[in-house]
Design a protein around this motif. Structure first.
Motif, PDB file in Angstrom:
ATOM      1  N   PHE A  21       1.142  -1.174  -0.046  1.00 27.18           N
ATOM      2  CA  PHE A  21       0.054   0.155  -0.637  1.00 27.18           C
ATOM      3  C   PHE A  21       0.720   1.385   0.131  1.00 27.18           C
ATOM      4  O   PHE A  21       1.867   1.577   0.455  1.00 27.18           O
ATOM      5  N   THR A  23      -0.882   3.561   1.944  1.00 27.64           N
ATOM      6  CA  THR A  23      -0.648   4.185   2.372  1.00 27.64           C
ATOM      7  C   THR A  23      -2.235   3.204   3.489  1.00 27.64           C
ATOM      8  O   THR A  23      -2.511   2.785   2.231  1.00 27.64           O
ATOM      9  N   PHE A  24      -2.481   3.512   4.041  1.00 31.63           N
ATOM     10  CA  PHE A  24      -3.197   2.081   5.239  1.00 31.63           C
ATOM     11  C   PHE A  24      -4.017   2.688   6.331  1.00 31.63           C
ATOM     12  O   PHE A  24      -3.335   3.303   7.208  1.00 31.63           O
ATOM     13  N   ASP A  28      -9.665   2.778   4.720  1.00 37.93           N
ATOM     14  CA  ASP A  28      -9.644   1.598   4.507  1.00 37.93           C
ATOM     15  C   ASP A  28      -9.801  -0.332   4.060  1.00 37.93           C
ATOM     16  O   ASP A  28      -9.733  -1.187   3.746  1.00 37.93           O
ATOM     17  N   ALA A  29      -9.143   0.576   5.895  1.00 36.44           N
ATOM     18  CA  ALA A  29      -9.813  -1.088   6.490  1.00 36.44           C
ATOM     19  C   ALA A  29     -10.811  -1.521   6.352  1.00 36.44           C
ATOM     20  O   ALA A  29     -11.084  -3.181   6.085  1.00 36.44           O
ATOM     21  N   ARG A  53      -4.942  -2.976  12.293  1.00 35.63           N
ATOM     22  CA  ARG A  53      -3.293  -2.732  12.691  1.00 35.63           C
ATOM     23  C   ARG A  53      -3.090  -1.521  13.473  1.00 35.63           C
ATOM     24  O   ARG A  53      -3.919  -1.452  14.092  1.00 35.63           O
ATOM     25  N   ILE A 122       0.029  -6.376   6.146  1.00 33.05           N
ATOM     26  CA  ILE A 122      -0.299  -4.773   5.134  1.00 33.05           C
ATOM     27  C   ILE A 122       0.668  -4.091   5.341  1.00 33.05           C
ATOM     28  O   ILE A 122       2.101  -3.849   7.262  1.00 33.05           O
ATOM     29  N   VAL A 124       3.355  -0.577   4.613  1.00 38.90           N
ATOM     30  CA  VAL A 124       3.113   0.671   2.947  1.00 38.90           C
ATOM     31  C   VAL A 124       4.367   0.996   3.305  1.00 38.90           C
ATOM     32  O   VAL A 124       5.523   0.615   3.055  1.00 38.90           O
TER      33      VAL A 124
END
Length: 172
Positions: A21, A23-24, A28-29, A53, A122, A124
Motif C-alpha cells: 500500500f 497508505t493504509f 481502507d480497512a 493495524r 499490511i 506500507v
C-alpha cells in the motif's frame, strides 16, 4: 475442479513485494474488509475476517458457518505476521523448505502462534509492515489465496482510481 498448486517460497515472497500500500487508513480497512465479505458471500465461504493495524482491530466479520475457533485461528496466524513481518503461510513454507516445522524451529507456543495460511501483512511503502489482514475458515492454502486475491483486487482498484484522478498510474 483442479486442485490448487502449492506456491513455493519465491512465489510467496513475490506476492509480498507486489501487494504493498501507499497508505493504509481505517477507511481502507473498512473497504478491504467489506470486499472480503462480499467475495466470501458470493462463494458461501464460512469464514471469519479480521483486519488489524498497529495493535488495533479495524475490521471483523464472521459469516454464516464461521465459529469461535476461527477467531482463535485468526489470533494465532496474525501473531505470526506481527512477529515475523511475513505472511503466515510464507513463514510455514520457509520452515517446510528447510525440512522442519514451524513448531520445531520457532519453539513458540502453538496455542499462541500458527504458521498456517490466511494472515497477510499490511505493508506500507517506505514504512514496512503495519498490520495484518486475516481469514480463517477454509483450508490454509485457500485462506491464503483468498486474502491475496482480495488484496490484489483492492490495490488494483485503488491504482485505477488514482490514475483516474491524476492521469498517472499510482499503486496505493
Amino acid at each position: 475442479m483442479t486442485p490448487e498448486l502449492t506456491p513455493g517460497v519465491e512465489e510467496l515472497e513475490a506476492q509480498e513485494r507486489r501487494l504493498v500500500f501507499r497508505t493504509f487508513t481505517a477507511d481502507d480497512a473498512w473497504a478491504l474488509g467489506t470486499l472480503l465479505v462480499e467475495l466470501a458471500r458470493e462463494r458461501q465461504a464460512p469464514v471469519a475476517i479480521d483486519i488489524h493495524r498497529a495493535g488495533q482491530q479495524l475490521f471483523h466479520a464472521a459469516l454464516p458457518g464461521a465459529t469461535p475457533d476461527n477467531d482463535a485461528w485468526i489470533a494465532r496466524k496474525r501473531r505470526v505476521v506481527e512477529r515475523y513481518g511475513s505472511a503466515s503461510y510464507l513463514v510455514g513454507a520457509r520452515c517446510r523448505a528447510k525440512g522442519t516445522t514451524f513448531e520445531e524451529s520457532s519453539r513458540l507456543d502453538p496455542d499462541q502462534y500458527a504458521a498456517h495460511g490466511g494472515s497477510f501483512p499490511i505493508t506500507v511503502a517506505e514504512v514496512g509492515v503495519i498490520g495484518a489482514v486475516t481469514v480463517s475458515g477454509l483450508p490454509q492454502l485457500q485462506d491464503h489465496n483468498f486474502v491475496v486475491e482480495a488484496l490484489d483486487h483492492f490495490l488494483t482498484d485503488q491504482a485505477e482510481a488514482a490514475t483516474d484522478r491524476t492521469g498517472q498510474h499510482e499503486r496505493r
